[in-house]
Scaffold this motif. Structure first.
Motif, short mmCIF file in Angstrom:
data_model
loop_
_atom_site.label_atom_id
_atom_site.label_comp_id
_atom_site.label_asym_id
_atom_site.label_seq_id
_atom_site.Cartn_x
_atom_site.Cartn_y
_atom_site.Cartn_z
N ASN A 337 56.15 -42.10 32.48
CA ASN A 337 57.22 -43.04 32.14
C ASN A 337 57.96 -43.49 33.38
N ASN A 338 58.09 -42.54 34.27
CA ASN A 338 58.74 -42.76 35.53
C ASN A 338 58.07 -43.88 36.33
N LEU A 339 56.76 -43.77 36.39
CA LEU A 339 55.96 -44.75 37.12
C LEU A 339 56.13 -46.13 36.48
N VAL A 340 56.06 -46.12 35.15
CA VAL A 340 56.17 -47.37 34.40
C VAL A 340 57.53 -48.03 34.63
N LEU A 341 58.58 -47.21 34.57
CA LEU A 341 59.93 -47.74 34.76
C LEU A 341 60.12 -48.34 36.16
N LEU A 342 59.61 -47.63 37.15
CA LEU A 342 59.75 -48.13 38.52
C LEU A 342 58.98 -49.44 38.71
N LYS A 343 57.80 -49.51 38.09
CA LYS A 343 57.04 -50.77 38.18
C LYS A 343 57.82 -51.91 37.54
N GLU A 344 58.41 -51.61 36.39
CA GLU A 344 59.19 -52.63 35.71
C GLU A 344 60.33 -53.12 36.60
N ARG A 345 61.01 -52.15 37.21
CA ARG A 345 62.13 -52.52 38.08
C ARG A 345 61.68 -53.47 39.17
N ILE A 346 60.55 -53.17 39.77
CA ILE A 346 60.07 -54.02 40.85
C ILE A 346 59.74 -55.41 40.32
N MET A 347 59.04 -55.45 39.18
CA MET A 347 58.62 -56.75 38.65
C MET A 347 59.82 -57.60 38.23
N GLU A 348 60.87 -56.92 37.75
CA GLU A 348 62.03 -57.69 37.28
C GLU A 348 63.02 -58.03 38.41
#
Ligand code: ADP
Ligand code: ZN
Length: 600
Positions: A337-348
């Motif tokens: 989940n951590n990885l997913v959240l960080l990716k989201e942050r970068i994309m947004e």
């Protein structure tokens, strides 16, 4: 000749037996009047590189430092060692400034700490022009670079020193190593012709431990209670909300934890920071807003409850543990989940696409450090361009994870991802694999798929683990534009066709692999009593003098006292960290504390 004298000062004033790493070479270069760029990891001992020359040269050393707390701390430590030092910043009283000016005029002050904005002010520069300056030391020099995360525009103006004081050498020091930052430092501070000293970035006393998250808070609590009880440490979380949450959880469980993040009032933040540096067993639960300028040498652990966004971040944050050279632990707990959240942050985030790409790359590198079965230290140092043999004292070296052939499980997973149309996130894919006929599954009629229930034998947790490893190995992607749906990559095809095997890390780690190495300093009961007596003495004195305990003396010093049980001042003189000023000030008192325990 000069070096012998430097060695003497190292011993007499600071109480250390020998120079560390490149220190001697840097001191020598400075004494020869050369300018230099010094790269040393956190805790490497950068300060002594200019403090010792300061005591040997005629005139005053000006030290530029970005944070008030950092300056005050250094000045307190120097004064405790009997060195004439002072600081000028926004919090310095007029009276103190005048007294410092007098000392400068009379030539008795050896080191003056100053903020960059103050230093480049015309008034200050004019004042310096009439003083005898022997050296400019620019600490945390990476603040000059926009590339780094601590950019301070005032630092770029420090180039003016080269123009106004062409005959005064400059030494820039930092623990941030990447090439771009180095180039910026040389450029802005005009160090193109300076000597460069690069030390190894290995932090041998830090034990690296990475574990997979299943119930992070509980895992953290166990780690602290079972292995770090009563020690100071920092716990890093990704968001303010989780800082609050984790801090409360630790307090409810009897630990002495304090929160720190940018959303708290500034007074509260400084109070918490002060308690952290002064008290002995405070756990600071913080976002990355907490960190730079924390010079506390006896932080025994740094825990990351979420994966950091890059290896640089991780290294800098975990590097705050064990600056005193005693054993310390970097503990990291990561999950998918951590990885997913960080990716989201970068994309947004509002950054250019190229930058997003770079950030995603950095994130992946960090993820690889977490997933590797090889030596952690090797992976980390590779990032800084260093190559070492497996270290023999990280979690993977001590308990090598044995990979197993997970091809069959992976095939099941990949085909299930394919069957649900590559449109669903991990949770749903796992429900289908495990044959859970819940509302969502029946809504999409996924109970009719051929992959429904083929993964019953494994738990949710196991499947999350496998998915994470497939993401790590590039067999799966999560679609950041589409609810994190899992998708197959090209690399998945040969696996599905049975042309390629997939090796996985064990789904369960051996129990001992999740334990950190015990600090090997085992005390007898008698030693424990001496140790406690010394700590009590140190705490009382620190309170009385209103300084952190480590300014009086560090744990390593107390440890040596317990081990060697000095009987007189001459023996105290051989103890690590006790220079002449300290022995004079409280040597007798230490002997008194030891006295009742001396063997007859
Ligand atoms: P840095 O600024 O590089 O992070 P410091 O200058 O704060 O590191 O030094 C870290 C710790 O190591 C300090 O407690 C310092 O007194 C100690 N230290 C520095 N040099 C030596 C040495 N040669 N021998 C023993 N201890 C040292
Ligand atoms: Zn290792």
């Amino acid at each position: 000749m000069q070096l012998a004298r430097a060695q003497q000062i190292l011993h007499d004033t600071f109480g250390y037996h020998e120079f560390r790493g490149n220190q001697a070479q840097v001191v020598e270069a400075i004494l020869q009047g050369k300018s230099a760029l010094v790269l040393m990891p956190t805790g490497g001992g950068k300060s002594l590189c200019y403090q010792i020359p300061a005591l040997m040269m005629d005139g005053l050393v000006i030290v530029v430092s970005p944070l008030i707390a950092l300056m005050d701390d250094q000045v307190a430590a120097l004064r405790a060692a009997g060195v004439a030092a002072g600081a000028v910043h926004s919090g310095t009283s007029g009276e103190e400034v005048r007294s410092l000016a007098e000392k400068i005029d009379s030539g008795s002050l050896k080191l003056l700490y100053v903020s960059p904005e103050r230093l480049v002010s015309e008034r200050f520069l004019r004042f310096l022009a009439h003083s005898n300056i022997s050296l400019f030391a620019i600490d945390e020099a990476h603040c000059v670079s926009q590339w780094g995360h601590d950019f301070r525009p005032e630092y770029q103006q420090l180039g003016i020193l080269a123009e106004r004081f062409p005959n005064v050498p400059r030494v820039a020091l930092t623990a941030t190593a990447d090439q771009q930052t180095r180039a910026d430092i040389k450029h802005y501070l005009h160090l193109e012709d300076g000597v460069e000293f690069v030390s190894s970035f290995d932090r041998a006393n830090i034990y690296y431990q990475v574990i997979e998250k299943n119930n992070g808070k509980k895992q953290l609590l166990d780690f602290i209670k079972q292995q770090m009880h009563g020690q100071s440490g920092i716990v890093y979380c990704l968001s303010r909300k989780s800082v609050e949450d984790v801090c409360q959880f630790l307090c409810e469980n009897g630990l002495n934890a304090l929160p720190y993040h940018a959303g708290l009032p500034i007074e509260m933040r400084s109070e918490h920071q002060a308690r952290f540096t002064r008290e002995e067993n405070v756990i600071m639960v913080a976002t990355v807003a907490f960190g730079m300028g924390i010079d506390k040498p006896d932080v025994r652990f740094v825990a990351h409850l979420d994966m950091p966004q890059s290896v640089e971040h991780f290294y800098q944050e975990s590097g705050r543990a064990g600056r005193d050279g005693l054993p310390a632990v970097s503990w990291l707990c990561y999950g998918m989940n951590n990885l997913v959240l960080l990716k989201e942050r970068i994309m947004e985030s509002q950054i250019a696409d190229v930058q997003k790409h770079i950030e995603l790359e950095k994130l992946n590198e960090m993820f690889e450090v977490c997933e590797t079965v090889a030596c952690r230290r090797q992976q980390l140092l590779r990032h800084f361009g260093e190559h070492i043999e497996p270290c023999g004292h990280c979690d993977n070296c001590l308990h090598p994870p044995i990979r197993f052939d997970g091809t069959e499980w992976v095939q099941k997973l990949l085909s299930c991802v394919y069957r649900v149309g590559q449109k669903f996130a991990a949770g749903h894919v796992i429900d289908v694999l495990r044959g859970k006929n819940n509302e969502n599954v029946s809504r999409w009629q996924h109970q009719k798929l051929s992959t429904f229930g083929i993964g019953e034998a494994l738990s949710d947790k196991d499947w999350r683990n496998i998915i994470r490893q497939c993401l790590g190995q590039g067999l799966l992607l999560n679609d950041v534009y589409h609810y994190q749906a899992l998708m197959l990559t090209q690399a998945a095809l040969p696996v599905l066709r049975g042309e390629q095997t997939v090796m996985l890390r064990p789904l369960k780690r051996a129990k001992e692999a999740t334990k950190v190495k015990n600090d090997d300093w085992l005390r007898t009961e008698r030693e424990e009593r001496i140790w406690q007596a010394l700590r009590t003495w140190r705490r009382d004195l620190a309170k009385q003098e209103n300084v952190p305990a480590y300014i009086i003396c560090g744990d390593k010093t107390l440890r040596e006292i317990v081990e060697k049980m000095p009987k007189n001042l001459a023996e105290l003189n051989k103890i690590y960290g006790l220079g002449e000023a300290k022995i004079q000030q409280f040597g007798k008192k230490i002997l008194e504390v030891c006295e009742p325990f001396q063997a007859a």
